[in-house]
Scaffold this motif. Sequence first.
Motif, short mmCIF file in Angstrom:
data_model
loop_
_atom_site.label_atom_id
_atom_site.label_comp_id
_atom_site.label_asym_id
_atom_site.label_seq_id
_atom_site.Cartn_x
_atom_site.Cartn_y
_atom_site.Cartn_z
N GLU A 1 5.84 74.68 -58.28
CA GLU A 1 5.77 76.47 -57.82
C GLU A 1 7.16 77.03 -57.74
O GLU A 1 6.67 78.48 -56.58
N ARG A 2 7.95 76.72 -56.83
CA ARG A 2 9.00 77.70 -55.87
C ARG A 2 10.53 77.23 -57.18
O ARG A 2 11.51 76.75 -56.90
N PRO A 3 10.44 77.44 -58.68
CA PRO A 3 11.67 77.56 -59.16
C PRO A 3 13.20 78.05 -58.70
O PRO A 3 12.27 79.08 -58.37
N ILE A 4 14.41 77.32 -59.14
CA ILE A 4 14.91 78.33 -58.77
C ILE A 4 16.23 78.27 -60.38
O ILE A 4 16.37 77.88 -60.53
N LEU A 5 16.31 79.86 -60.11
CA LEU A 5 17.71 80.34 -61.19
C LEU A 5 18.87 80.40 -60.61
O LEU A 5 18.47 80.50 -59.79
N PHE A 6 19.46 79.71 -61.01
CA PHE A 6 20.85 79.54 -60.95
C PHE A 6 21.93 80.14 -61.93
O PHE A 6 22.04 80.57 -62.87
N ALA A 7 22.44 80.72 -61.75
CA ALA A 7 23.78 81.57 -62.50
C ALA A 7 25.24 80.37 -61.88
O ALA A 7 24.85 80.08 -61.38
N ARG A 8 25.42 80.44 -63.32
CA ARG A 8 27.02 79.52 -63.69
C ARG A 8 28.32 79.79 -64.16
O ARG A 8 27.79 79.99 -64.84
N PHE A 9 29.51 79.61 -62.46
CA PHE A 9 30.10 80.66 -63.04
C PHE A 9 31.63 79.61 -63.58
O PHE A 9 31.57 78.95 -62.94
N GLN B 1 25.15 78.83 -58.56
CA GLN B 1 24.92 79.43 -57.05
C GLN B 1 23.07 80.11 -57.13
O GLN B 1 22.95 80.23 -58.71
N PRO B 2 22.56 80.04 -56.88
CA PRO B 2 21.09 80.37 -56.78
C PRO B 2 21.23 81.88 -57.45
O PRO B 2 22.01 82.70 -56.53
N LEU B 3 20.29 82.61 -57.79
CA LEU B 3 20.26 84.23 -57.98
C LEU B 3 19.04 84.67 -57.57
O LEU B 3 18.07 83.97 -57.00
N VAL B 4 18.98 85.22 -56.44
CA VAL B 4 18.74 86.16 -55.12
C VAL B 4 18.30 87.61 -54.71
O VAL B 4 19.40 87.35 -55.01
N VAL B 5 17.29 87.23 -54.05
CA VAL B 5 17.02 89.01 -53.67
C VAL B 5 18.49 89.32 -52.85
O VAL B 5 18.39 90.25 -52.86
N GLY B 6 19.24 88.47 -52.10
CA GLY B 6 19.99 89.02 -51.28
C GLY B 6 20.52 89.24 -51.77
O GLY B 6 21.76 90.04 -51.37
N ARG C 1 14.31 82.11 -45.07
CA ARG C 1 15.23 81.30 -45.93
C ARG C 1 15.70 81.55 -47.11
O ARG C 1 16.89 81.62 -47.86
N ARG C 2 14.53 82.20 -48.08
CA ARG C 2 14.81 82.95 -50.01
C ARG C 2 15.63 83.71 -50.04
O ARG C 2 15.90 84.02 -51.84
#
Length: 436
Positions: free
Chosen positions: A157-165, A175-180, A115-116
């Motif tokens: 313990e599960r923060p999300i880093l977001f990019a903003r355009f 949106q989240p910056l993801v491994v995908g 999911r992540r």
Amino acid sequence: MAIDKARMAELKGRSVFPERSAAAEFRFRSQVICLNEIEKAQFEGITDPSAFGSARLMISTIFHELTHWSDMVGTIWGRRHLRTVHSALGIIRNLKVAGTEKHFWKMIALHDAERRLMFPRYYRVQEGNGKLGTPKDSVIDFSGGIEFDAMGRQNAERPILFARFRGTGTFFIRQPLVVGALLETTAVWSEMKTGFEIASTLLNGADSVEKTFIGQELRNLLEDPDLTIYTAPARMVSYFASISDYRLVYEIAASLAFLCLNFREREFNKLRTPAIMHVWERRNDAWKRNLDPAYAFTAICVNAGRWIAGSTVESWIDGGLKRCGLPSAAVIREAAIAAMEAEDDLPPSLWTQQGNYLLTAGLASARARLQGSDPGLTMSLAVAEGLPLPPITDSNCEVGRLAFSTFDYDAWDPEEMFNVEHELDRAVLNILSACR
């Protein structure tokens, strides 16, 4: 050999690995590559790139998917994720055995890890009017959030880093910056390099025309506002390095993405974040503990800064690494290979032997792709290095082979692995219905 068409239809489109089209997909649980619009007769038996001169998109698609496979079995991150898969496979045939219930969490752990990779659509916001424009036209900054757990509570313990355009007018994306996105970046680079390789075999000016088409396809990809979840790493490089050459942008982004996918725990522990990320305080420590390659990519990209005359891909990345308190890319690549060579076997299951062979094949792929900064997986590299690339399932669910591959086809059975993925898929959905 063929894969069951009914089961293929049932699972089609449900891979969580990022895909921009329905032409093909990589099955991350079984490691099976599925070509939805290509028949094996179109690629089997061909060893000369020039034979694909009129089928550039086809062979580029194949190497896009092969890169997903290679990133899964031939990077530190991918091999760690493969252990999560095999941990769940280890109980799949014992679900009705008394006492196995205490291991059902392994299927939930796999579901959450998957999911992540992209995060649900809930976490992405797109609003306003205007255009996204080129990566240099839009403004990029960051924000921090916290993932919701299964109870709907925020998990610190599960923060999300977001990019903003921020594009023209009122246009805005968060949106989240993801491994995908890192996985898609390396795959697009292999796809593009393969395309240029095939185009170079054309004569009488046709090569220039085809390369122009590739450049336009890349531009359309990078400037599409609906695809930033896939293109965020490249757009970030273009913005922070101030580069408008899209081919160079993708080479840099793919090189840094592949390097971060090969970070060990040691690199995450030593990583110093840039000042603009200090605002999140302890969340930075949580990102490091979670071994998040997308977080590392962001920190290094910001710290690398503007591209200056005389720079190379390696020197730009090394500058970012140095400011992050990390050793050079060459040292990290060498350490990654040593770490893969020293790994234990996969968790025990009926399919451990097949999985361990994939790790062996993946190590060969990793050695080839970690020779320098460029991680592109192309036909010429595969032929030159004698790479063991896996069999591929075509649009008729038949299994095809690449003539130049050294893969041991007796050591890994795509039909069997797809069937166990189907079995695992049903079991995961069943346990989710019990606890989510």
